[in-house]
Design a protein around this motif. Structure first.
Motif, PDB file in Angstrom:
ATOM      1  N   GLN B  60     -41.944 -39.537  25.970  1.00  0.00           N
ATOM      2  CA  GLN B  60     -41.359 -40.846  26.375  1.00  0.00           C
ATOM      3  C   GLN B  60     -41.637 -41.584  27.448  1.00  0.00           C
ATOM      4  O   GLN B  60     -41.226 -42.866  27.636  1.00  0.00           O
ATOM      5  N   GLU B  61     -42.584 -40.761  28.142  1.00  0.00           N
ATOM      6  CA  GLU B  61     -42.610 -41.875  29.141  1.00  0.00           C
ATOM      7  C   GLU B  61     -44.191 -42.528  29.919  1.00  0.00           C
ATOM      8  O   GLU B  61     -44.609 -41.336  30.066  1.00  0.00           O
ATOM      9  N   LEU B  62     -44.513 -43.774  29.913  1.00  0.00           N
ATOM     10  CA  LEU B  62     -45.771 -44.272  30.064  1.00  0.00           C
ATOM     11  C   LEU B  62     -45.984 -44.018  31.227  1.00  0.00           C
ATOM     12  O   LEU B  62     -45.579 -44.997  31.954  1.00  0.00           O
ATOM     13  N   THR B  63     -46.971 -43.966  31.981  1.00  0.00           N
ATOM     14  CA  THR B  63     -47.521 -43.941  33.227  1.00  0.00           C
ATOM     15  C   THR B  63     -48.670 -44.429  33.363  1.00  0.00           C
ATOM     16  O   THR B  63     -49.711 -43.919  32.790  1.00  0.00           O
ATOM     17  N   LEU B  64     -48.957 -45.626  33.604  1.00  0.00           N
ATOM     18  CA  LEU B  64     -50.305 -46.330  34.070  1.00  0.00           C
ATOM     19  C   LEU B  64     -50.570 -46.904  34.777  1.00  0.00           C
ATOM     20  O   LEU B  64     -49.773 -46.506  35.965  1.00  0.00           O
ATOM     21  N   ALA B  65     -52.139 -46.046  35.434  1.00  0.00           N
ATOM     22  CA  ALA B  65     -52.327 -45.324  36.417  1.00  0.00           C
ATOM     23  C   ALA B  65     -53.480 -45.863  37.092  1.00  0.00           C
ATOM     24  O   ALA B  65     -54.513 -45.627  36.933  1.00  0.00           O
ATOM     25  N   GLY B  66     -54.012 -46.462  38.304  1.00  0.00           N
ATOM     26  CA  GLY B  66     -55.629 -46.237  38.353  1.00  0.00           C
ATOM     27  C   GLY B  66     -55.678 -46.175  39.607  1.00  0.00           C
ATOM     28  O   GLY B  66     -54.726 -46.652  40.861  1.00  0.00           O
ATOM     29  N   ARG B  73     -53.750 -46.931  45.239  1.00  0.00           N
ATOM     30  CA  ARG B  73     -53.653 -46.765  44.105  1.00  0.00           C
ATOM     31  C   ARG B  73     -52.773 -47.188  43.165  1.00  0.00           C
ATOM     32  O   ARG B  73     -51.424 -47.219  44.145  1.00  0.00           O
ATOM     33  N   TYR B  74     -53.310 -47.665  41.743  1.00  0.00           N
ATOM     34  CA  TYR B  74     -51.936 -48.828  40.922  1.00  0.00           C
ATOM     35  C   TYR B  74     -50.734 -47.461  40.219  1.00  0.00           C
ATOM     36  O   TYR B  74     -51.492 -46.269  39.803  1.00  0.00           O
ATOM     37  N   GLU B  75     -50.073 -47.860  40.319  1.00  0.00           N
ATOM     38  CA  GLU B  75     -49.669 -47.237  39.486  1.00  0.00           C
ATOM     39  C   GLU B  75     -47.799 -47.478  38.697  1.00  0.00           C
ATOM     40  O   GLU B  75     -46.565 -48.291  39.801  1.00  0.00           O
ATOM     41  N   ARG B  76     -47.631 -47.417  37.691  1.00  0.00           N
ATOM     42  CA  ARG B  76     -46.115 -47.375  37.396  1.00  0.00           C
ATOM     43  C   ARG B  76     -45.862 -47.285  35.919  1.00  0.00           C
ATOM     44  O   ARG B  76     -46.334 -46.604  35.656  1.00  0.00           O
ATOM     45  N   SER B  77     -44.463 -46.854  35.679  1.00  0.00           N
ATOM     46  CA  SER B  77     -43.808 -46.104  34.747  1.00  0.00           C
ATOM     47  C   SER B  77     -42.883 -47.105  33.777  1.00  0.00           C
ATOM     48  O   SER B  77     -42.804 -47.824  34.093  1.00  0.00           O
ATOM     49  N   PHE B  78     -43.457 -46.525  32.623  1.00  0.00           N
ATOM     50  CA  PHE B  78     -42.078 -47.670  31.811  1.00  0.00           C
ATOM     51  C   PHE B  78     -41.539 -45.971  30.404  1.00  0.00           C
ATOM     52  O   PHE B  78     -42.577 -45.136  30.180  1.00  0.00           O
TER      53      PHE B  78
END
Lengths: 156, 119
Positions: B60-66, B73-78
């Motif tokens: 249930q944790e979303l990680t948006l990375a690019g 590197r972009y990275e952020r979790s929700f």
């Protein structure tokens, strides 16, 4: 009376800056740990001053890159007058009608940013491209401004 | 400067160089929207090509990375709410903007309950 740099004793000043640097690193660490849970680290968007840009001098050409996420060709306007470069851009808010907004860090955005290029350029041969939200301009320098190799004269 | 001090200075410099070689992690700006049927994440990731995208859901944790390149590197979790169906997700990337849309789980959608008034 003006204080000369040497009067400080450079070693001490050096150490002070080093200590400040260490403090800053510690704070960054603390923030990045904090961010893991809450997403409160410095966010990569300060559009008040325009897009993040980068200028590279490749010898024969100058390359300008600007981050313009969410903009299409029609939203951008680039003009070059002498060595004065102006980039204008605009993006609208996504229309998310009927949605609850939980977080809003991105937004509508309009900017105009002017640069003075460091040398004379040939504006007629300038090229622009847009890919993955990055605007890239390649602007050739005039021949006089291009670097010249100077051979070392061999005197016998 | 003593020899020890010079050595220490060298160490500091080398450490700084090593640090500069590391990947810079950038926190992208994100919008989050929700309605009765879906939960939408929109992130600014200029410079990330389709191949560089890395969107993951784990526990249930979303990680948006690019990845822009080997250094950036972009990275952020929700945390995702239990109301979303993590299997019903779609992602698009356009002009450096990532959109990830989750459908809500059926049980989480609002239901209209018919009330019959007794006369």
């Amino acid at each position: 009376m003006l204080t000369r740099w040497n009067d400080f004793g450079f070693g001490d000043l050096d150490r002070t800056f080093l200590a400040l640097g260490e403090l800053r690193d510690e704070m960054e660490k603390a923030f990045s740990d904090f961010d893991r849970g809450f997403g409160l680290r410095r966010i990569h968007s300060d559009w008040s001053v325009g897009p993040r840009t980068e200028l590279t001098d490749n010898g024969e050409t100058l390359v300008v890159k600007a981050e313009v996420p969410g903009m299409a060709e029609k939203d951008l306007d680039v003009s070059l007058e002498g060595n004065a470069l102006t980039i204008r851009g605009k993006r609208e808010n996504e229309k998310m009608e009927g949605y609850i907004v939980h977080r809003k860090e991105r937004g509508a955005w309009e900017f105009s940013r002017a640069f003075t290029l460091p040398c004379k350029v040939d504006g007629d041969k300038a090229k622009a491209s847009l890919k993955d939200g990055i605007l890239e301009l390649t602007i050739p320098k005039v021949p006089e401004a291009q670097p010249r190799r100077i051979t070392i004269g061999g005197s016998k | 400067m003593t020899t020890a001090a010079i050595e220490k200075n060298k160490d500091t410099q080398n450490a700084a160089i090593e640090q500069a070689k590391q990947i810079q992690r950038i926190t992208p700006a994100v919008d989050i929207y929700e309605n009765d049927n879906e939960l939408v994440f929109v992130a600014d990731m200029p410079g990330v090509p389709k191949e560089g995208l890395d969107v993951q859901v784990e526990k249930q944790e979303l990680t948006l990375a690019g990845e822009v390149n080997e250094h950036n590197r972009y990275e952020r979790s929700f945390k995702l709410p239990p109301t979303v169906d993590v299997d019903k997700v779609s992602a698009t990337l356009k002009n450096g903007v990532l959109n990830v849309t989750f459908k809500k789980a059926e049980h989480a959608k609002p239901k209209k309950i018919q009330v019959n008034l007794l006369k």
